[in-house]
Each structure stands twice: as structure tokens, then as C-alpha cells.
Design a protein around this motif. Structure first.
Motif, PDB file in Angstrom:
ATOM      1  N   GLU A  14       0.723  -1.178  -0.053  1.00 31.56           N
ATOM      2  CA  GLU A  14      -0.057   0.293  -0.006  1.00 31.56           C
ATOM      3  C   GLU A  14       0.797   1.195  -0.045  1.00 31.56           C
ATOM      4  N   HIS A  15       2.126   1.122   0.137  1.00 29.37           N
ATOM      5  CA  HIS A  15       3.022   2.313   0.152  1.00 29.37           C
ATOM      6  C   HIS A  15       3.504   2.894  -1.102  1.00 29.37           C
ATOM      7  N   LEU A  16       3.209   1.792  -2.210  1.00 31.91           N
ATOM      8  CA  LEU A  16       3.829   2.165  -3.614  1.00 31.91           C
ATOM      9  C   LEU A  16       3.095   2.729  -4.383  1.00 31.91           C
ATOM     10  N   ASP A  17       3.551   3.438  -5.363  1.00 30.26           N
ATOM     11  CA  ASP A  17       3.085   4.055  -6.521  1.00 30.26           C
ATOM     12  C   ASP A  17       3.023   3.007  -7.512  1.00 30.26           C
ATOM     13  N   LYS A  18       1.908   2.220  -7.737  1.00 27.52           N
ATOM     14  CA  LYS A  18       1.982   1.145  -8.714  1.00 27.52           C
ATOM     15  C   LYS A  18       2.538   1.244 -10.039  1.00 27.52           C
ATOM     16  N   LYS A  19       2.105   2.328 -10.649  1.00 26.20           N
ATOM     17  CA  LYS A  19       2.792   2.830 -11.999  1.00 26.20           C
ATOM     18  C   LYS A  19       3.934   2.845 -12.253  1.00 26.20           C
ATOM     19  N   LYS A  20       4.486   3.556 -10.969  1.00 33.11           N
ATOM     20  CA  LYS A  20       6.311   3.685 -10.940  1.00 33.11           C
ATOM     21  C   LYS A  20       6.606   2.340 -10.748  1.00 33.11           C
ATOM     22  N   PHE A  21       6.109   1.367  -9.952  1.00 35.03           N
ATOM     23  CA  PHE A  21       6.612   0.332  -9.484  1.00 35.03           C
ATOM     24  C   PHE A  21       6.750  -0.766 -10.690  1.00 35.03           C
ATOM     25  N   TYR A  22       5.588  -0.690 -11.425  1.00 35.68           N
ATOM     26  CA  TYR A  22       5.456  -1.792 -12.498  1.00 35.68           C
ATOM     27  C   TYR A  22       6.689  -1.321 -13.769  1.00 35.68           C
ATOM     28  N   VAL A  23       6.593   0.073 -13.959  1.00 33.19           N
ATOM     29  CA  VAL A  23       7.740   0.598 -14.942  1.00 33.19           C
ATOM     30  C   VAL A  23       8.806   0.116 -14.610  1.00 33.19           C
ATOM     31  N   PHE A  24       9.351   0.700 -13.254  1.00 34.46           N
ATOM     32  CA  PHE A  24      10.690   0.303 -13.356  1.00 34.46           C
ATOM     33  C   PHE A  24      11.204  -0.957 -12.963  1.00 34.46           C
ATOM     34  N   GLY A  25      10.215  -1.850 -12.316  1.00 37.30           N
ATOM     35  CA  GLY A  25      10.478  -3.329 -12.332  1.00 37.30           C
ATOM     36  C   GLY A  25      10.497  -3.958 -13.452  1.00 37.30           C
ATOM     37  N   VAL A  26       9.865  -3.704 -14.732  1.00 38.10           N
ATOM     38  CA  VAL A  26       9.916  -4.291 -16.095  1.00 38.10           C
ATOM     39  C   VAL A  26      11.300  -3.861 -16.548  1.00 38.10           C
ATOM     40  N   ALA A  27      11.580  -2.590 -16.352  1.00 43.19           N
ATOM     41  CA  ALA A  27      12.948  -2.192 -16.962  1.00 43.19           C
ATOM     42  C   ALA A  27      14.228  -3.069 -16.234  1.00 43.19           C
ATOM     43  N   MET A  28      13.927  -2.986 -15.042  1.00 50.40           N
ATOM     44  CA  MET A  28      15.113  -3.773 -14.211  1.00 50.40           C
ATOM     45  C   MET A  28      15.158  -5.181 -14.586  1.00 50.40           C
ATOM     46  N   THR A  29      13.902  -5.920 -14.877  1.00 52.76           N
ATOM     47  CA  THR A  29      13.812  -7.212 -15.236  1.00 52.76           C
ATOM     48  C   THR A  29      14.622  -7.435 -16.558  1.00 52.76           C
ATOM     49  N   MET A  30      14.237  -6.649 -17.625  1.00 59.05           N
ATOM     50  CA  MET A  30      14.615  -6.777 -18.915  1.00 59.05           C
ATOM     51  C   MET A  30      16.381  -6.441 -18.891  1.00 59.05           C
ATOM     52  N   MET A  31      16.695  -5.643 -18.138  1.00 57.92           N
ATOM     53  CA  MET A  31      18.169  -5.686 -18.077  1.00 57.92           C
ATOM     54  C   MET A  31      18.840  -6.896 -17.539  1.00 57.92           C
ATOM     55  N   ILE A  32      18.290  -7.505 -16.484  1.00 62.75           N
ATOM     56  CA  ILE A  32      18.866  -8.638 -16.047  1.00 62.75           C
ATOM     57  C   ILE A  32      18.687  -9.779 -16.942  1.00 62.75           C
ATOM     58  N   ARG A  33      17.634 -10.098 -17.359  1.00 59.93           N
ATOM     59  CA  ARG A  33      17.363 -11.116 -18.496  1.00 59.93           C
ATOM     60  C   ARG A  33      18.204 -10.845 -19.881  1.00 59.93           C
ATOM     61  N   VAL A  34      18.490  -9.814 -20.187  1.00 60.41           N
ATOM     62  CA  VAL A  34      19.617  -9.700 -21.530  1.00 60.41           C
ATOM     63  C   VAL A  34      20.614 -10.210 -21.028  1.00 60.41           C
ATOM     64  N   SER A  35      21.224  -9.996 -19.942  1.00 59.03           N
ATOM     65  CA  SER A  35      22.564 -10.395 -19.493  1.00 59.03           C
ATOM     66  C   SER A  35      22.749 -11.675 -19.060  1.00 59.03           C
ATOM     67  N   VAL A  36      21.739 -12.595 -18.606  1.00 62.84           N
ATOM     68  CA  VAL A  36      21.872 -13.883 -18.131  1.00 62.84           C
ATOM     69  C   VAL A  36      21.204 -14.739 -19.123  1.00 62.84           C
ATOM     70  N   TYR A  37      20.510 -14.507 -20.119  1.00 59.04           N
ATOM     71  CA  TYR A  37      19.676 -15.237 -20.996  1.00 59.04           C
ATOM     72  C   TYR A  37      20.687 -16.184 -21.726  1.00 59.04           C
ATOM     73  N   PRO A  38      21.964 -16.092 -22.298  1.00 59.44           N
ATOM     74  CA  PRO A  38      22.653 -16.917 -23.085  1.00 59.44           C
ATOM     75  C   PRO A  38      22.855 -18.246 -22.049  1.00 59.44           C
TER      76      PRO A  38
END
Length: 328
Positions: free
Chosen positions: A13-37
Motif C-alpha cells: 500500500e506504500h507504493l506508487d503502482k505505476k512507477k513500481f511496474y515500469v521500473f520493475g519491468v525495466a530492471m527485469t529486462m536488463m537482468i534477462r538480457v545479461s543472463v539469457y545466454p
């Protein structure tokens, strides 16, 4: 020193959900690109018979790079990115379940275990069909295949993945197995990733300062046997976990259960380091503006938070997006 008992926890309940999801997706993509191989390499090592093609993680990396170039290390990547949907479902289920369990227990361990199991169940229901398709794409090699299906024409596409190949794989799965084929290995996936979620955090607390990487490595070791079986069930079209286990033991012995382990640890460990450091910052950035000044910060600048970390780690398990929730 500030009393840790007075450090507040960032809850849903403390989170701005829009920011949380946008930042979360960006962070996830960064990680996945690096470890996918290494996710791709792990899958191929787990499926191959003995050491018929690759002799280990480094050998596989070099051979794939020589045969197919960098794009060969990213076969199935675009399809796999659809698991971002399951990642967001994971974190939402985790946080909402924690909030519900809090009415009955204030123990972070209890809340994390119940929420993690529930989140993994929801996430796997979405992830498994994507995994099945992306893993068959991972098996496409120059001149031959490793799995059940071969895409039409040459798998030497210039792009990271051709959606024509994806459609071809989907049609072949439907012809061979019907809709059930997209949920092949579902039970094995649950048996892999729900325990992985449960194991990750107890070891996180046990290891303390170097918790993230060691917790990821320990969880990978303990759950790798089921991950090997899950991969073979999905890629080879097996219908029984027990029969797949017996065949693996007969062909390769106990060491067969550890296939792809080094690639799995390599893909999980860097992800964990980034997540442990970065996810606290993600929640900090996602705080509702009116709450920023009311949160208490440790001397290191990090807020002690309750976080579902594993949804950020790639699957396919990758796939470690489906792994470890947590509390701190």
C-alpha cells in the motif's frame, strides 16, 4: 546506531503502482538480457545425452558462438520476454497474499512462505506455455535440432528470433499434443520453483553478508535435479516425471541430475546480486510521494523492505523469475 526495530517496512500500500511496474519491468529486462545466454546453455546441457555435443558451460558457449554467432545465444529470447507478464503477476500475488496473511500472522517467515508458494503457483500457470515454446526454439541449431521439433527452413535467421519459427513450433506442438502440450511439465515446474522459493530465503538469512549469491547457488544445487527432469519432460515430450527420472538415472547415473548446474548458477548469481542491491532502490523510487519523508533508512542508504525478488530472475526459470520471494 539506529534501532532496527524502528525501521519501517515498505508494504504494497506504500507504493506508487505505476512507477513500481515500469521500473520493475525495466530492471527485469536488463537482468534477462545479461543472463539469457546461460539459460539457453543450461537448457541444452540438460537435454543432451551425456556429453554428446557440449562438454560443459564454457565449451557450449564457444561452440554456439562459433556456429551461430551472438544471435545463437538468444534463440527464443523474444518469446521468453512474454514471461514478464507472469513476473508482474508473481509480484502482485506475492504482495497481496502477504497483506492477507498479515491478518493471521506477523511472522515475516510465514508471510514469505505462504505468499511465495501462492505467487509461484500463479506465475507458473502463465509461464509454462511460454517456456515450452521458447525451449523448443532454444533447441534449434545450425543444421540440426536437439528437441522434438524442427522449424521449417534454415534456423540460421539473421534476427534474434523469427516469429515465423515461433508460429511453426506452436503448430507442431498443437498437432502432436493438442493444447495439453503447452502445459507439459507443469507439475515438474511447480515441484522445481515452489521449493526454490522456499529454500532461497532461509539460506539468505543463514549466509548473511554474502547472502544473495550463496543463497542462489544453494537453491540452484538443491533444485537442479527436478529442473533437469522438468526440462526433459517439456523438450522431449515425456509424460511421466518418474519414468523420466528412471531413464536419466539408467543412462547417466546420479551425475545426470546435476547437468547444466554451473550454467544455472552463473545465470542466477549475477541476477541475485543486482536484485539484492537494486530492488530496494526500486521500492524507494516507487514510494508514494507523501510517504518519502516518513520512511526510515539504514546507514547504508537502503530501506529494509519486504520484497519478492525471484520474479525478476529469468526462467525458464528462468526462469529464476519464478523463484525466490523474500523478507528482510
Amino acid at each position: 546506531m539506529e534501532d532496527k526495530r524502528n525501521i519501517q517496512i515498505i508494504e504494497w500500500e506504500h507504493l506508487d503502482k505505476k512507477k513500481f511496474y515500469v521500473f520493475g519491468v525495466a530492471m527485469t529486462m536488463m537482468i534477462r538480457v545479461s543472463v539469457y545466454p546461460f539459460t539457453l546453455i543450461r537448457t541444452r546441457l540438460q537435454v543432451q545425452k551425456g556429453k554428446s555435443l557440449y562438454h560443459g558451460t564454457f565449451d557450449a558457449f564457444i561452440k554456439i558462438l562459433r556456429a551461430d554467432g551472438v544471435t545463437g545465444l538468444y534463440r527464443g529470447f523474444l518469446v521468453n520476454t512474454f514471461t514478464l507478464i507472469s513476473g508482474q503477476c508473481y509480484v502482485t500475488t506475492y504482495e497481496l497474499t502477504r497483506k492477507f496473511v498479515a491478518d493471521y500472522s506477523q511472522s515475516n517467515t510465514v508471510k514469505s512462505l505462504v505468499a511465495g508458494g501462492s505467487a509461484s503457483l500463479v506465475a507458473q500457470s502463465i509461464t509454462v506455455p511460454i517456456d515450452v515454446v521458447s525451449q523448443h526454439l532454444m533447441m534449434q541449431r545450425k543444421g540440426e535440432r536437439m528437441g522434438r521439433f524442427q522449424v521449417r527452413g534454415s534456423p540460421e535467421g539473421r534476427g534474434i528470433v523469427a516469429f515465423g519459427q515461433t508460429k511453426d513450433i506452436i503448430r507442431q506442438i498443437l498437432r502432436a499434443d493438442g493444447l495439453r502440450g503447452f502445459y507439459r511439465g507443469y507439475v515438474a515446474s511447480l515441484l522445481t520453483y515452489i521449493p526454490n522459493s522456499a529454500v532461497w530465503w532461509p539460506f539468505y538469512h543463514f549466509y548473511a553478508a554474502v547472502s544473495g549469491p550463496l543463497a542462489a547457488a544453494t537453491a540452484s544445487i538443491l533444485t537442479n535435479p527436478m529442473d533437469v527432469i522438468r526440462t526433459r519432460v517439456q523438450v522431449e515430450g515425456k509424460s511421466s516425471i518418474i519414468l523420466t527420472f528412471r531413464q536419466l538415472m539408467a543412462e547417466e547415473g546420479p551425475w545426470g541430475l546435476m547437468k547444466g548446474l554451473s550454467a544455472r548458477i552463473i545465470s542466477a548469481t549475477p541476477s541475485t546480486i543486482v536484485i539484492v542491491v537494486g530492488y530496494e532502490s526500486l521500492k524507494k523510487l516507487s514510494l508514494r510521494p507523501e510517504l518519502v519523508d516518513s520512511r526510515h533508512w539504514s546507514h547504508s542508504g537502503n530501506l529494509r523492505v519486504v520484497e519478492p525478488l525471484g520474479f525478476l530472475i529469468s526462467s525458464s526459470q528462468s526462469r529464476a523469475s519464478r523463484g525466490a520471494p523474500g523478507s528482510q
